[in-house]
Design an enzyme around this catalytic site. Structure first.
Site, PDB file in Angstrom:
ATOM      1  N   HIS A 313      39.096  -1.379  77.460  1.00 20.76           N
ATOM      2  CA  HIS A 313      40.380  -0.783  77.806  1.00 20.76           C
ATOM      3  C   HIS A 313      40.967  -0.177  76.542  1.00 20.76           C
ATOM      4  O   HIS A 313      41.009  -0.826  75.498  1.00 20.76           O
ATOM      5  CB  HIS A 313      41.316  -1.851  78.373  1.00 20.76           C
ATOM      6  CG  HIS A 313      42.556  -1.293  78.985  1.00 20.76           C
ATOM      7  ND1 HIS A 313      43.542  -0.723  78.235  1.00 20.76           N
ATOM      8  CD2 HIS A 313      42.960  -1.201  80.271  1.00 20.76           C
ATOM      9  CE1 HIS A 313      44.507  -0.309  79.048  1.00 20.76           C
ATOM     10  NE2 HIS A 313      44.183  -0.592  80.287  1.00 20.76           N
ATOM     11  N   ARG A 333      50.924   5.020  79.367  1.00 18.23           N
ATOM     12  CA  ARG A 333      50.360   6.358  79.150  1.00 18.23           C
ATOM     13  C   ARG A 333      50.558   7.231  80.392  1.00 18.23           C
ATOM     14  O   ARG A 333      50.825   8.424  80.278  1.00 18.23           O
ATOM     15  CB  ARG A 333      48.881   6.263  78.787  1.00 18.23           C
ATOM     16  CG  ARG A 333      48.672   5.980  77.310  1.00 18.23           C
ATOM     17  CD  ARG A 333      47.208   5.853  76.967  1.00 18.23           C
ATOM     18  NE  ARG A 333      46.645   4.638  77.552  1.00 18.23           N
ATOM     19  CZ  ARG A 333      45.526   4.598  78.263  1.00 18.23           C
ATOM     20  NH1 ARG A 333      44.831   5.683  78.481  1.00 18.23           N
ATOM     21  NH2 ARG A 333      45.095   3.447  78.737  1.00 18.23           N
TER      22      ARG A 333
END
Ligand SMILES: Cc1cc2nc3c(=O)[nH]c(=O)nc-3n(C[C@H](O)[C@H](O)[C@H](O)COP(=O)(O)OP(=O)(O)OC[C@H]3O[C@@H](n4cnc5c(N)ncnc54)[C@H](O)[C@@H]3O)c2cc1C
Ligand code: SF4
Ligand code: SF4
Ligand code: FES
Lengths: 527, 239
Positions: A313, A333
């Site tokens: 990740h 994000r």
């Protein structure tokens, strides 16, 4: 301190960066980037598996040792069953609970055995959400294509089609159980855009989607009075004279006793592998994520798929030290948070696929544009305060309460200051090969959830795992309950283990490593 | 990549990556020297103890690691999640043993009047004596006492919002002088809110219908009939 000085640059460059748009990587450059920087391509970390159904296939050394490892169960164990059930579900995460509930609803006598408490799992930590194509602009077909693209075209088409098509009815099942998905003003389900997806498709429960789903499923398993054994780990499977699965040996972790269970079918829902700390990476996974389904089903002859690829990740915490490896949700994000290197520059489209974003972060750090912490870790910045700047004060607090809290515990305020991140070992892309009902290559052995493989190809898209768990938990639970009606219990033997040990010796495997691992060994031995 | 830096996460006792300063903590009555600033769970491992009951997600979500602690010279016993709390000098702590709270069982879909049913399922809920101990015990900072009252008064919507952060650690339960398990009451109210009092999302129902009626069959046939290269081209064109 120094970190504080360094993060000033993030504040200073914010306005310039806001004006920029970064393109996604074109296909050819993306492949070059991944080959050079993604940990999946670090050759020295890999070796071929010596024997068994995947003989000759490459996988990481940590996993190869477990697959070739020795069972803790002695060959002469008394196999008189302590329990006899139709369906034994192993693992109390999302996949296990879904499987148990559906098997129970279809009339089977179910036992759920799990190594920690019910619900202590990776599922409980999922923050980003669950992908289900429900909007007018979106369709199951589009969901299929996005996933295929994200998985580098290596996904099993049938498994994937089945998952995306059953998504909407899964959302309904969860809503009916009382799961509180976020809503729009008109009462429809609110959707967010996730990395690697072309349409907003993520259903969320604030940033506690996994926790909310897990709380409800756990409650429901208890309401349905499904027989539950906590702190009981599966350590070996049982087979009949034809090599079909006929049960499992559990170990009571409190008194270490072995408990043979006779089951018409077994569903392994033991989740991922993060705690193997592949290539020394920190991990976002729970304490019991040691990939136990893989060696157990391998010893029984099940074939594994795509076990050479793992998901790192992009945004694992690097600082403070107490949080190392913990996830900083992708949602930040998705809502516009920038990744920023030590020079104050953006270097990747933040919404590109996970493998691309992770590889870019590793590139920045290897090429000297990373930030080093006092404990020697490298990372890049994630500009969290940007969200409040873009969408108004209080946005982070409102959309990411779990994240704000995670840092506040250590005196850091992510609404004011950026956080330092680096890729963390997150997800096992591959796993045990299954068919569309969740059955492995070994008859009567089913696998559901992260432990299974094929669906996600070589890179799982954000939000697809929670859907996978619910769909294949349901399918495995339904299929096993149906089958239980027309079959009787098989004999309980450890014949497969004798065959496995013979083969191991023939191939000079050391049998030194014991598997399944159950837990990582963090206990300090001597002062 | 700095391999050494990563390995250090695996072996928690590599001093060089931890702040070198050592502190003294008291674990269930015994004193140990541990590196300052590591989490309470890591301190248990550091002191040589195997912990299985009491470890789960290691990320502050599952509530397995409910712990009582006291800091130096402070008489107040506080609560925390051991995986998400740093040790400090003079801290004493022990993990909470499992508490035998009663969970009511119910068939969510079959409830006719969930707000009234609360009183059959959890008859102790309205007996709250407002001592506020539950709120003080909650490591997630939830106003637990208020939540119990909101549930009793049928404001399930507020309960469901207030308890979205609840990790079900159970720390609010042993302290309750009215034998209420506030987190279980709240879970019931939240589920009932979702299952009975929220609008059914129309768009979702339509999509389920579309799929059942084969609305996408043609598109599937087109996509699944493609060869690898064609499919690749279609995917490459996705923005
Ligand atoms: C921090 C984090 C965030 C994530 N966010 C998202 C997200 O937003 N969206 C998304 O789709 N996916 C997300 N994922 C991925 C997803 O949560 C997991 O892939 C998924 O929950 C795995 O579910 P599972 O049921 O297969 O395994 P788990 O939920 O891990 O459950 C496995 C269970 O099996 C038990 N077990 C293990 N071995 C044994 C054994 N030998 N015997 C008995 N029991 C055993 C474990 O204790 C555990 O209870 C995230 C993962 C993590 C770690
Ligand atoms: S409400 Fe109770 S169970 Fe929930 S987090 Fe707070 S103390 Fe723990
Ligand atoms: S601890 Fe019990 S009695 Fe006290 S406020 Fe909370 S619910 Fe009420
Ligand atoms: S171990 Fe899960 S909350 Fe601490």
């Amino acid at each position: 301190m120094q970190l504080l000085a360094l993060q000033e640059l993030v504040h200073k460059t914010r306005d310039t960066r806001r004006a920029q748009t970064l393109p996604k990587f074109p296909a050819n450059e993306r492949d070059t980037l991944i080959k050079k920087y993604h940990p999946d391509h670090r050759e020295s970390a890999y070796r071929p598996i010596k024997f068994g159904p995947n003989a000759g296939d490459m996988t990481v050394r940590e996993l190869a040792a477990l697959l070739e490892g020795e069972s803790p169960v002695p060959a002469d164990l008394d196999l008189t069953p302590a329990y006899t059930v139709d369906v034994l579900v192993v693992g109390g995460g999302g996949a296990g609970c879904a499987a148990a509930l559906h098997a129970h609803a279809h009339g089977a006598k179910v036992m759920l055995a799990t190594k920690l408490r019910l619900g202590d799992s990776n599922t409980v930590m999922a923050q980003g959400g669950i992908q289900i194509a429900i909007t007018n602009e979106d369709s199951p077909v589009q969901h299929f294509l996005d996933t295929l693209k994200g998985g580098h075209m290596k996904n099993d088409h049938l498994l994937l089609k089945t998952m995306v098509e059953e998504g909407p009815s899964i959302a309904k099942w969860l809503l009916d159980l009382g799961v509180l998905f976020d809503r729009d003003a008109d009462g429809n389900l609110h959707v967010k855009k996730g990395g690697g997806s072309s349409k907003p498709r993520l259903l969320t429960c604030s940033d506690y989607t996994g926790l909310e789903i897990m709380r409800v499923l756990k409650d429901e398993v208890l309401n349905q009075k499904i027989q539950l054994l906590e702190f009981s780990a599966a350590v070996e499977l049982l087979s009949d004279e034809q090599g079909r699965c006929s049960g499992a040996v559990l170990q009571d972790l409190d008194n270490k006793r072995f408990l043979p269970v006779a089951a018409k079918t077994v569903i392994l829902a033991t989740g991922g592998i993060g705690r193997l700390h592949i290539q020394g990476f920190p991990t976002s996974n729970h304490f019991g994520a040691t990939g136990d389904a893989l060696p157990m089903s391998y010893r029984l002859g099940a074939k594994l798929l795509q076990i050479d690829t793992f998901q790192y990740h992009p945004t694992g915490a690097v600082y403070p030290e107490q949080l190392v490896g913990a996830l900083v949700t992708e949602g930040i994000r998705s809502e516009g948070g920038h990744l920023v290197n030590a020079k104050g520059e953006r270097f990747v489209n933040e919404l590109d696929t996970r493998d691309v974003v992770s590889s870019s972060i590793i590139r920045e750090c290897e090429e000297g544009r990373g930030v080093r912490t006092a404990t020697g870790r490298l990372g890049v910045w994630l500009d969290t305060p940007l969200l409040d700047v873009e969408s108004g004060p209080g946005t982070l607090e409102k959309h990411f309460p779990a994240m704000v809290r995670q840092y506040k515990r250590y005196g850091l305020d992510i609404t004011k200051d950026p956080v330092l991140i680096y890729p963390t070992l997150h997800y096992q892309n591959g796993g045990v090969q299954i068919d569309v009902h969740g059955e492995s290559g070994v008859p009567n052995l089913f696998v559901a959830g992260e432990a299974s493989g094929g669906l996600h190809g070589r890179n799982r898209l954000m939000g697809n795992s929670l859907l996978d768990l619910m769909v294949y938990g349901k399918r495995a639970g339904t299929a096993t309950a149906t089958r239980a009606q027309s079959m009787s219990h098989g004999r309980l033997t450890l014949d497969h283990l004798r065959r496995f040990r013979d083969e191991a010796r023939k191939h000079g495997a050391s049998l030194e490593t014991h598997s399944p691992m159950l837990f990582p060994d963090y206990v300090r031995k001597e002062a | 990549m700095d391999q050494k830096a990563f390995d250090s996460n695996v072996l928690i006792d590599q001093e060089e990556v931890l702040r070198p300063k050592m502190v003294t903590v008291e674990i269930a009555g015994k004193k140990y020297e541990v590196p300052e600033g590591i989490t309470v769970i890591k301190a248990l491992w550091y002191s040589g103890q195997e912990v299985i009951h009491g470890v789960g997600c290691l990320g502050g979500y599952c509530g397995a690691c409910a712990t009582y602690y006291r800091t130096k010279d402070d008489p107040k016993v506080r609560t925390c999640l051991a995986c998400s709390t740093a040790v400090e000098d003079g801290m004493s702590f022990s993990m909470m043993a499992p508490f035998p709270a009663r969970k009511a069982t119910y068939q969510m879909a079959e409830l006719k009047d969930p707000k009234q049913d609360l009183f059959n399922l959890y008859p102790e809920a309205p007996m709250c004596r407002n001592c506020n101990a539950c709120t003080e015990a909650c490591p997630q900072g939830i106003d637990v006492r208020d939540g119990v009252w909101k549930a009793v008064f049928g404001d399930f919507k507020s309960v469901s919002e207030m308890f979205m952060d609840c990790v079900m650690c159970g720390l609010c339960t042993p302290v309750c002088i009215a034998d209420i398990a506030p987190n279980l009451v709240a879970l019931y109210a939240s589920r009932a809110q979702g299952a009975h009092f929220m609008e059914k999302p129309k768009r979702l129902q339509e999509r389920i219908g579309e799929i059942e009626q084969g609305h996408y069959t043609k598109e599937w046939d087109r996509i699944l009939g493609m060869n690898d290269q064609e499919l690749k081209d279609v995917c490459a064109a996705i923005k």
